[in-house]
Design a protein around this motif. Structure first.
Motif, PDB file in Angstrom:
ATOM      1  N   VAL A 166       0.861  -1.180   0.000  1.00 32.84           N
ATOM      2  CA  VAL A 166       0.000   0.000   0.000  1.00 32.84           C
ATOM      3  C   VAL A 166       0.898   1.231   0.000  1.00 32.84           C
ATOM      4  N   ILE A 167       0.775   2.056  -1.020  1.00 37.69           N
ATOM      5  CA  ILE A 167       1.607   3.255  -1.154  1.00 37.69           C
ATOM      6  C   ILE A 167       0.809   4.452  -0.670  1.00 37.69           C
ATOM      7  N   LYS A 168       1.375   5.168   0.269  1.00 32.52           N
ATOM      8  CA  LYS A 168       0.727   6.362   0.821  1.00 32.52           C
ATOM      9  C   LYS A 168       1.615   7.570   0.559  1.00 32.52           C
ATOM     10  N   GLY A 169       0.973   8.705   0.377  1.00 34.55           N
ATOM     11  CA  GLY A 169       1.709   9.949   0.139  1.00 34.55           C
ATOM     12  C   GLY A 169       1.359  10.533  -1.212  1.00 34.55           C
ATOM     13  N   LEU A 170       2.378  10.853  -2.004  1.00 27.97           N
ATOM     14  CA  LEU A 170       2.170  11.451  -3.311  1.00 27.97           C
ATOM     15  C   LEU A 170       1.811  10.397  -4.355  1.00 27.97           C
ATOM     16  N   ARG A 171       1.060  10.821  -5.341  1.00 34.20           N
ATOM     17  CA  ARG A 171       0.776   9.937  -6.469  1.00 34.20           C
ATOM     18  C   ARG A 171       2.048   9.622  -7.245  1.00 34.20           C
ATOM     19  N   ALA A 172       2.995  10.564  -7.218  1.00 33.50           N
ATOM     20  CA  ALA A 172       4.281  10.317  -7.875  1.00 33.50           C
ATOM     21  C   ALA A 172       4.999   9.128  -7.240  1.00 33.50           C
ATOM     22  N   ASP A 173       4.844   8.955  -5.925  1.00 31.62           N
ATOM     23  CA  ASP A 173       5.459   7.805  -5.251  1.00 31.62           C
ATOM     24  C   ASP A 173       4.842   6.505  -5.750  1.00 31.62           C
ATOM     25  N   LEU A 175       3.498   6.001  -8.774  1.00 34.89           N
ATOM     26  CA  LEU A 175       3.992   5.769 -10.132  1.00 34.89           C
ATOM     27  C   LEU A 175       5.446   5.316 -10.101  1.00 34.89           C
ATOM     28  N   ASP A 176       6.226   5.865  -9.173  1.00 31.75           N
ATOM     29  CA  ASP A 176       7.614   5.419  -9.022  1.00 31.75           C
ATOM     30  C   ASP A 176       7.671   3.945  -8.628  1.00 31.75           C
ATOM     31  N   HIS A 177       6.772   3.545  -7.747  1.00 31.64           N
ATOM     32  CA  HIS A 177       6.741   2.145  -7.317  1.00 31.64           C
ATOM     33  C   HIS A 177       6.403   1.229  -8.490  1.00 31.64           C
ATOM     34  N   PHE A 179       7.029   1.659 -11.564  1.00 34.47           N
ATOM     35  CA  PHE A 179       8.174   1.562 -12.474  1.00 34.47           C
ATOM     36  C   PHE A 179       9.353   0.845 -11.824  1.00 34.47           C
ATOM     37  N   ASP A 180       9.682   1.227 -10.591  1.00 31.97           N
ATOM     38  CA  ASP A 180      10.875   0.681  -9.937  1.00 31.97           C
ATOM     39  C   ASP A 180      10.729  -0.797  -9.599  1.00 31.97           C
ATOM     40  N   LYS A 181       9.539  -1.206  -9.174  1.00 34.61           N
ATOM     41  CA  LYS A 181       9.343  -2.579  -8.715  1.00 34.61           C
ATOM     42  C   LYS A 181       8.751  -3.495  -9.786  1.00 34.61           C
ATOM     43  N   HIS A 182       7.980  -2.935 -10.702  1.00 32.36           N
ATOM     44  CA  HIS A 182       7.290  -3.773 -11.683  1.00 32.36           C
ATOM     45  C   HIS A 182       7.577  -3.362 -13.125  1.00 32.36           C
ATOM     46  N   PHE A 183       8.350  -2.311 -13.293  1.00 27.62           N
ATOM     47  CA  PHE A 183       8.741  -1.846 -14.626  1.00 27.62           C
ATOM     48  C   PHE A 183       7.520  -1.541 -15.501  1.00 27.62           C
ATOM     49  N   LEU A 184       6.472  -1.033 -14.888  1.00 31.13           N
ATOM     50  CA  LEU A 184       5.277  -0.618 -15.627  1.00 31.13           C
ATOM     51  C   LEU A 184       5.410   0.856 -15.981  1.00 31.13           C
ATOM     52  N   LEU A 185       5.395   1.149 -17.260  1.00 34.50           N
ATOM     53  CA  LEU A 185       5.561   2.513 -17.752  1.00 34.50           C
ATOM     54  C   LEU A 185       4.188   3.135 -17.955  1.00 34.50           C
ATOM     55  N   VAL A 186       3.815   4.039 -17.077  1.00 33.89           N
ATOM     56  CA  VAL A 186       2.541   4.748 -17.197  1.00 33.89           C
ATOM     57  C   VAL A 186       2.756   6.146 -17.751  1.00 33.89           C
ATOM     58  N   GLY A 187       3.690   6.868 -17.199  1.00 34.11           N
ATOM     59  CA  GLY A 187       3.981   8.228 -17.632  1.00 34.11           C
ATOM     60  C   GLY A 187       4.629   9.000 -16.501  1.00 34.11           C
ATOM     61  N   LYS A 188       5.177  10.137 -16.834  1.00 28.85           N
ATOM     62  CA  LYS A 188       5.795  10.979 -15.825  1.00 28.85           C
ATOM     63  C   LYS A 188       4.714  11.721 -15.045  1.00 28.85           C
ATOM     64  N   PRO A 189       4.843  11.810 -13.713  1.00 27.80           N
ATOM     65  CA  PRO A 189       3.811  12.473 -12.909  1.00 27.80           C
ATOM     66  C   PRO A 189       3.552  13.902 -13.338  1.00 27.80           C
ATOM     67  N   GLU A 190       4.604  14.605 -13.764  1.00 26.30           N
ATOM     68  CA  GLU A 190       4.421  16.002 -14.168  1.00 26.30           C
ATOM     69  C   GLU A 190       3.690  16.148 -15.488  1.00 26.30           C
ATOM     70  N   LYS A 191       3.452  15.043 -16.188  1.00 25.65           N
ATOM     71  CA  LYS A 191       2.750  15.106 -17.470  1.00 25.65           C
ATOM     72  C   LYS A 191       1.384  14.430 -17.432  1.00 25.65           C
ATOM     73  N   ASP A 288      15.566   7.167 -14.061  1.00 25.92           N
ATOM     74  CA  ASP A 288      16.068   6.022 -13.305  1.00 25.92           C
ATOM     75  C   ASP A 288      16.178   6.387 -11.840  1.00 25.92           C
ATOM     76  N   SER A 289      15.819   5.487 -10.992  1.00 28.61           N
ATOM     77  CA  SER A 289      15.956   5.699  -9.556  1.00 28.61           C
ATOM     78  C   SER A 289      16.994   4.740  -9.011  1.00 28.61           C
ATOM     79  N   ASP A 290      17.339   4.947  -7.738  1.00 29.19           N
ATOM     80  CA  ASP A 290      18.345   4.095  -7.112  1.00 29.19           C
ATOM     81  C   ASP A 290      17.770   2.748  -6.703  1.00 29.19           C
TER      82      ASP A 290
END
Length: 452
Positions: A166-173, A175-177, A179-191, A288-290
């Protein structure tokens, strides 16, 4: 004029436009979501249509019953508001006072008739032009308010589409999850905008066992997962108009995204560039994230099955490399150990990636002949004994250092011995400029088959 009528009839068949409620404060952000089930009265009679479901029926009714065509209907930002405005105007005025009158030699059903009168409502009329412009600005303002809220709101909470996190906080977090954990490309949060609705739509498709990109239906989740992994379909299809409303760039266009794509396709066709590659990173790639990319989706439904090793020339898979080599020798006539014995580890990697790429492009590994289906290619390679590794000049290139098939188990079991290659002991130092060019070339080659 006749072609104009046909063009408008074609436009009437397009999918519904986005509808956004009036702008409010951040605390009223819920009303900024696209509205549904809006009752719209015909511009000239008492017939009522429920938008967006009856959009096409309404436009067809205007044409068939009242001989009215609305120009560039797909480019109207808020079609419901547009129709409600003109419904009030036409209550007290006739079509001739606002519309361009046309005389065509056909009836609405296409049959021949002489000098039939039709009406065209378009932005040549200053009043119509200002209305369209104002509605576009209104929709853009609403989208920007919602977009700003989504970038700063920290009350968001949602379970991951693929795992139980369960991801809490920003929607950007969130979307990062993805991509980082499942490599699902949805889009950049700022777009992106209306992210909640986008995620709900993706979740609904996955629950229905639909691929997010090609929207094919599969029998179960593991099969769907394997399909999306192998085909590179862990992304949404940008050619689907249903996703246009989730990308902020589409709210500031004078023409609809669908019209823009048609123009681009016509331009590529006129230039003979139908096979031109698309800049995938520009539209969908995330920075890319760490965090470590768990691109095999092993935590989907908690079934962390191990990666199998796939044959170079068919769909055969086996957990043991030795068994797979026996299969390639028996079925394809390739002694993998023998043909690669004199090559070092990196050259073997190049060969594997080269063969993977050739088969994905439906090209013979040995003669480079291209086929329309994998079955024809396999038949040709078997008949001509072309199940080899190809000429060295074709595969010994820096671009084949990079895996062509994601999570390729064969690359993990290659022998790292140097063999008898005379150059195997030479350590080559690649300059930063050369390395940048290699990465650029590899990125281009890896994306050339993704048609957005």
């Amino acid at each position: 004029m006749r072609s104009l009528i046909h063009m408008e009839q074609a436009n009437n068949k397009s999918s519904e436009d986005d509808v956004v409620a009036p702008v409010g404060n951040n605390k009223d952000y819920v009303v900024l979501k696209p509205s549904f089930n809006t009752a719209i009265k015909c511009l000239k009679c008492d017939k009522v249509f429920i938008f967006p479901a009856d959009r096409d029926d309404c436009l067809a009714h205007l044409y068939l019953e009242h001989r009215l065509v609305i120009a560039d209907v797909d480019d109207i930002a808020l079609l419901e508001d547009y129709l409600q405005y003109w419904e009030k105007e036409f209550q007290a005025h006739e079509f001739e006072q606002y519309c361009t009158t046309m005389f065509l030699d056909q009836l609405p059903d296409g049959s021949y008739a002489k000098n039939e009168k039709y009406y065209l409502l378009c932005d040549i009329l200053p009043q119509d032009f200002e209305l369209r412009k104002r509605l576009q600005e209104q929709r853009l303002s609403a989208a920007l308010v919602r977009h700003q809220f989504e970038l700063t709101d920290r009350t968001f909470s949602k379970e991951c589409l693929f795992c139980r996190t369960v991801i809490k906080g920003l929607r950007a977090d969130y979307l990062d999850h993805l991509f980082d954990k499942h490599f699902l490309l949805v889009g950049k949060p700022e777009k992106l905008v209306y992210v909640d609705e986008l995620l709900e739509q993706l979740e609904e498709n996955l629950n229905r066992l639909l691929c997010l990109y090609c929207e094919k239906t599969f029998k179960d989740r593991p099969t769907l997962k394997e399909h999306m992994r192998k085909k590179g379909h862990k992304r949404i299809n940008p050619n689907r108009r249903e996703y246009d409303k989730f990308f902020l760039v589409n709210y500031n266009r004078t023409t609809s995204p669908n019209s823009h794509r048609k123009q681009q396709r016509q331009k590529r066709k006129s230039l003979g560039e139908d096979n031109a590659s698309v800049d995938f990173d520009k539209h969908f790639a995330r920075q890319d994230s760490d965090a470590e990319h768990d691109s095999d989706w092993s935590d989907w439904a908690g079934d962390g099955e191990p990666n199998a090793i796939k044959c170079l020339y068919c769909a055969q898979e086996d957990a043991q490399f030795g068994t797979l080599k026996e299969h390639m020798l028996e079925k394809h006539g390739l002694d993998f150990e023998s043909v690669t014995n004199s090559l070092n580890f990196y050259q073997k990697i190049k060969i594997v990636n080269f063969v993977r790429r050739q088969l994905c492009l439906m090209r013979c590994v040995s003669c480079d002949l291209q086929f329309d289906s994998f079955e024809l290619l396999a038949e040709h390679m078997a008949a001509e004994s072309h199940c080899g590794i190809g000429e060295r000049t074709k595969w010994d290139k820096p671009e084949f250092f990079f895996p062509y098939m994601e999570n390729d188990g064969l690359l993990c079991v290659l022998d790292d011995s140097n063999g008898d290659d005379v150059d195997s002991d030479i350590v080559r130092i690649i300059s930063e400029d050369s390395l940048a060019q290699i990465n650029k070339d590899a990125e281009r080659l890896s994306l050339e088959n993704f048609k957005l």
